[in-house]
Design a protein around this motif. Structure first.
Motif, PDB file in Angstrom:
ATOM      1  N   SER A   1      -1.963  76.166  22.441  1.00 61.03           N
ATOM      2  CA  SER A   1      -1.208  74.939  22.727  1.00 61.03           C
ATOM      3  C   SER A   1      -2.149  73.758  22.906  1.00 61.03           C
ATOM      4  O   SER A   1      -1.857  72.651  22.446  1.00 61.03           O
ATOM      5  CB  SER A   1      -0.365  75.124  23.985  1.00 61.03           C
ATOM      6  N   ALA A   2      -3.278  73.988  23.562  1.00 58.09           N
ATOM      7  CA  ALA A   2      -4.259  72.917  23.737  1.00 58.09           C
ATOM      8  C   ALA A   2      -4.833  72.489  22.382  1.00 58.09           C
ATOM      9  O   ALA A   2      -5.005  71.289  22.121  1.00 58.09           O
ATOM     10  CB  ALA A   2      -5.372  73.367  24.675  1.00 58.09           C
ATOM     11  N   ASP A   3      -5.123  73.461  21.526  1.00 58.81           N
ATOM     12  CA  ASP A   3      -5.636  73.147  20.186  1.00 58.81           C
ATOM     13  C   ASP A   3      -4.590  72.380  19.380  1.00 58.81           C
ATOM     14  O   ASP A   3      -4.916  71.408  18.690  1.00 58.81           O
ATOM     15  CB  ASP A   3      -6.016  74.426  19.445  1.00 58.81           C
ATOM     16  N   LEU A   4      -3.340  72.815  19.474  1.00 60.37           N
ATOM     17  CA  LEU A   4      -2.262  72.141  18.760  1.00 60.37           C
ATOM     18  C   LEU A   4      -2.104  70.705  19.250  1.00 60.37           C
ATOM     19  O   LEU A   4      -1.946  69.778  18.452  1.00 60.37           O
ATOM     20  CB  LEU A   4      -0.952  72.909  18.926  1.00 60.37           C
ATOM     21  N   ARG A   5      -2.174  70.511  20.550  1.00 63.83           N
ATOM     22  CA  ARG A   5      -2.075  69.163  21.116  1.00 63.83           C
ATOM     23  C   ARG A   5      -3.196  68.279  20.582  1.00 63.83           C
ATOM     24  O   ARG A   5      -2.977  67.112  20.224  1.00 63.83           O
ATOM     25  CB  ARG A   5      -2.122  69.245  22.641  1.00 63.83           C
ATOM     26  N   MET A   6      -4.416  68.832  20.512  1.00 66.07           N
ATOM     27  CA  MET A   6      -5.565  68.069  20.009  1.00 66.07           C
ATOM     28  C   MET A   6      -5.344  67.684  18.541  1.00 66.07           C
ATOM     29  O   MET A   6      -5.593  66.542  18.147  1.00 66.07           O
ATOM     30  CB  MET A   6      -6.834  68.899  20.151  1.00 66.07           C
ATOM     31  N   HIS A   7      -4.847  68.620  17.744  1.00 65.57           N
ATOM     32  CA  HIS A   7      -4.597  68.335  16.328  1.00 65.57           C
ATOM     33  C   HIS A   7      -3.478  67.306  16.160  1.00 65.57           C
ATOM     34  O   HIS A   7      -3.559  66.432  15.297  1.00 65.57           O
ATOM     35  CB  HIS A   7      -4.237  69.620  15.585  1.00 65.57           C
ATOM     36  N   LEU A   8      -2.442  67.408  16.977  1.00 68.03           N
ATOM     37  CA  LEU A   8      -1.344  66.440  16.881  1.00 68.03           C
ATOM     38  C   LEU A   8      -1.801  65.044  17.293  1.00 68.03           C
ATOM     39  O   LEU A   8      -1.381  64.043  16.691  1.00 68.03           O
ATOM     40  CB  LEU A   8      -0.163  66.888  17.746  1.00 68.03           C
ATOM     41  N   GLN A   9      -2.672  64.951  18.289  1.00 62.30           N
ATOM     42  CA  GLN A   9      -3.207  63.644  18.675  1.00 62.30           C
ATOM     43  C   GLN A   9      -4.064  63.066  17.565  1.00 62.30           C
ATOM     44  O   GLN A   9      -4.028  61.865  17.303  1.00 62.30           O
ATOM     45  CB  GLN A   9      -3.999  63.758  19.972  1.00 62.30           C
ATOM     46  N   ALA A  10      -4.839  63.923  16.897  1.00 60.36           N
ATOM     47  CA  ALA A  10      -5.661  63.446  15.775  1.00 60.36           C
ATOM     48  C   ALA A  10      -4.764  62.973  14.629  1.00 60.36           C
ATOM     49  O   ALA A  10      -5.065  61.971  13.979  1.00 60.36           O
ATOM     50  CB  ALA A  10      -6.594  64.554  15.296  1.00 60.36           C
ATOM     51  N   ALA A  11      -3.671  63.674  14.391  1.00 60.83           N
ATOM     52  CA  ALA A  11      -2.749  63.269  13.329  1.00 60.83           C
ATOM     53  C   ALA A  11      -2.062  61.954  13.682  1.00 60.83           C
ATOM     54  O   ALA A  11      -1.823  61.119  12.807  1.00 60.83           O
ATOM     55  CB  ALA A  11      -1.709  64.361  13.094  1.00 60.83           C
ATOM     56  N   ALA A  12      -1.745  61.753  14.953  1.00 54.95           N
ATOM     57  CA  ALA A  12      -1.093  60.513  15.368  1.00 54.95           C
ATOM     58  C   ALA A  12      -2.066  59.336  15.330  1.00 54.95           C
ATOM     59  O   ALA A  12      -1.658  58.191  15.122  1.00 54.95           O
ATOM     60  CB  ALA A  12      -0.518  60.672  16.768  1.00 54.95           C
TER      61      ALA A  12
END
Length: 86
Positions: free
Chosen positions: A50-61
Motif C-alpha cells: 500500500s505504501a508503494d502504491l501510494r508512492m506510485h500514485l503520487q508520482a503519477a499525479a
C-alpha cells in the motif's frame, strides 16, 4: 520511444500490478486455513504494498498531463435563416 513515455508506461504497469496484488491479498486474507503468523506476515506485506502504491500514485499525479492529440472543438454561432411558407 523517449524516456518519459517509457517511465509513464512502467509507472502505469506498476500501479496496475500493485492494485492486482492487493486485490488478491485481500482474498487470501479471508482464507480460514491461514495461520495467525501467515495472516500477520500477509498484512505486513499488504502495508508495504500500500505504501508503494501510494508512492506510485503520487508520482503519477505529479507528472504533467499529456497534451491531447486532437485540438479542442470550438463552437461557432450557427447561421440561422427564417423561412416563410406562403
Amino acid at each position: 520511444m523517449n524516456q518519459p513515455a517509457v517511465f509513464d508506461q512502467d509507472l502505469n504497469e506498476n500501479i496496475r500490478a500493485l492494485q492486482e496484488w492487493l486485490r488478491k491479498a485481500w482474498l487470501q486474507l479471508g482464507d480460514p486455513t491461514l495461520t495467525t503468523f501467515s495472516r500477520r506476515e500477509l498484512r505486513n506485506q499488504m502495508k508495504q504494498c500500500s505504501a508503494d502504491l501510494r508512492m506510485h500514485l503520487q508520482a503519477a499525479a505529479a507528472r504533467p498531463p499529456e497534451p491531447s492529440a486532437t485540438p479542442p472543438r470550438t463552437f461557432a454561432k450557427p447561421e440561422l435563416r427564417l423561412l416563410a411558407w406562403s
